[in-house]
Design a protein around this motif. Structure first.
Motif, PDB file in Angstrom:
ATOM      1  N   SER A  17       0.850  -1.190   0.000  1.00  0.00           N
ATOM      2  CA  SER A  17       0.000   0.000   0.000  1.00  0.00           C
ATOM      3  C   SER A  17       0.885   1.239   0.000  1.00  0.00           C
ATOM      4  O   SER A  17       1.752   1.382   0.867  1.00  0.00           O
ATOM      5  N   ARG A  50       0.053  -1.020 -10.124  1.00  0.00           N
ATOM      6  CA  ARG A  50      -0.887  -0.264  -9.301  1.00  0.00           C
ATOM      7  C   ARG A  50      -2.256  -0.259  -9.968  1.00  0.00           C
ATOM      8  O   ARG A  50      -2.383   0.049 -11.143  1.00  0.00           O
ATOM      9  N   THR A  51      -3.278  -0.602  -9.205  1.00  0.00           N
ATOM     10  CA  THR A  51      -4.659  -0.432  -9.649  1.00  0.00           C
ATOM     11  C   THR A  51      -5.397   0.303  -8.538  1.00  0.00           C
ATOM     12  O   THR A  51      -4.839   0.589  -7.479  1.00  0.00           O
ATOM     13  N   SER A  52      -6.645   0.611  -8.766  1.00  0.00           N
ATOM     14  CA  SER A  52      -7.430   1.309  -7.740  1.00  0.00           C
ATOM     15  C   SER A  52      -7.714   0.413  -6.548  1.00  0.00           C
ATOM     16  O   SER A  52      -8.090   0.894  -5.480  1.00  0.00           O
ATOM     17  N   ARG A  53      -7.507  -0.910  -6.726  1.00  0.00           N
ATOM     18  CA  ARG A  53      -7.876  -1.854  -5.659  1.00  0.00           C
ATOM     19  C   ARG A  53      -6.681  -2.491  -4.981  1.00  0.00           C
ATOM     20  O   ARG A  53      -6.786  -2.951  -3.856  1.00  0.00           O
ATOM     21  N   ARG A  54      -5.521  -2.546  -5.647  1.00  0.00           N
ATOM     22  CA  ARG A  54      -4.391  -3.228  -5.011  1.00  0.00           C
ATOM     23  C   ARG A  54      -3.063  -2.783  -5.618  1.00  0.00           C
ATOM     24  O   ARG A  54      -3.014  -2.190  -6.691  1.00  0.00           O
ATOM     25  N   ARG A  56       0.815  -4.590  -6.257  1.00  0.00           N
ATOM     26  CA  ARG A  56       1.623  -5.813  -6.161  1.00  0.00           C
ATOM     27  C   ARG A  56       2.929  -5.632  -6.916  1.00  0.00           C
ATOM     28  O   ARG A  56       3.036  -4.820  -7.832  1.00  0.00           O
TER      29      ARG A  56
END
Length: 293
Positions: A17, A50-54, A56
């Motif tokens: 995060s 990077r996405t809006s949800r996670r 990695r």
């Protein structure tokens, strides 16, 4: 590449995060994101997806992490060595131990150490001996205190023997064996046992002893943490073999000497490259020489 950028990458990799990483590093998220983007541009590869949800790690990010950790640890070690040269101990002291250590009083030692060296960041990790050896070997821990069978030799680390002691049988207070002063292993073989997981160093001590005596026992309960074993013993669910020096602090169980009990060795290990200044100060406080025994 800057050390602060490396710290930011490691923080994101550990928290997955950008928000939590920025909070950990005490920096606004936009600044952290900007520095990581600069580093990615310099490296020519994205370290994170990077996405809006996670968030990695990419394959490039996975490849970057081991060397990044080594780089940061080397920089911190260098700063600690310079401080030690002018009489100040600082940096990190990451200590690993098994819960049944008795040769040294770790909590009391840490209390005194903290009073003498308040600028050292202290971490404490309880685990299995084999796992702790590996963590010392790869630099995740600075020092570890273990309990080992006589046949086990820690590899890739410097080791010093601290103490030897025999195991004893722990049974419920109302168990038929509780009234006996001593028993041989053969009288325990028919009892259900509680022990550490198969393959662990703590389990090996008892497994090897029963095998050497030509006996087979039933380990009905396996637990990851030795401190939980007395609770199952006290309920009459099983018997156990525990270090003789450890049992005086326990309640709710009866202890019986075992005539042909295995021996356990308490050992301290640190990296072959030598102890850090903080580790050396901690070993000295505990009265442990730095050279291998």
């Amino acid at each position: 590449m800057e050390l602060q950028q490396v710290r930011y990458v490691l923080a994101v990799a550990e928290t997955l995060s950008f928000t939590r990483a920025a909070e950990r590093c005490l920096v606004v998220q936009s600044a952290l994101s900007h520095q990581i983007a600069r580093l990615e541009h310099e490296l020519g590869a994205r370290l994170f997806e990077r996405t809006s949800r996670r968030v990695r790690l990419t394959s490039a990010g996975e490849a970057f992490l081991p060397a990044a950790r080594q780089c940061l640890e080397a920089a911190e070690r260098a700063a600690a060595e310079v401080a030690a040269a002018v009489g100040e101990v600082r940096g990190r002291l990451a200590v690993g131990l098994i819960s049944t250590v008795t040769a040294v009083d770790i909590p009391a030692g840490l209390r005194e150490f903290r009073g003498r060296h308040p600028r050292v960041r202290i971490g404490l990790r309880v685990g299995a001996s084999k796992d702790l050896v590996e963590q010392v070997r790869r630099g995740a821990l600075d020092v570890a205190f273990l309990g080992l069978p006589t046949t086990f030799r820690p590899e890739g680390v410097t080791a010093r023997e601290l103490a030897r002691g025999r195991l004893v049988a722990a049974v419920a207070p109302d168990h038929p064996l509780a009234s006996r002063r001593r028993v041989p292993l053969r009288d325990l073989a028919a009892e259900p046992f509680v022990d550490l997981p198969a393959g662990s160093a703590g389990r090996a001590q008892t497994d090897l002893a029963f095998a050497a005596a030509g006996l087979v026992r039933d380990v009905a309960f396996e637990v990851d943490e030795a401190s939980y074993i007395p609770r199952l013993v006290g309920q009459g669910l099983a018997v156990a073999m525990l270090p003789a020096a450890y049992v005086p602090q326990l309640t709710g169980i009866a202890v019986v000497e075992v005539t042909d009990a295995p021996t356990r060795i308490e050992t301290v290990v640190w990296p072959r490259t030598g102890p850090t200044p903080a580790t050396a100060a901690f070993l000295a406080l505990l009265g442990i020489p730095e050279g291998p025994a």
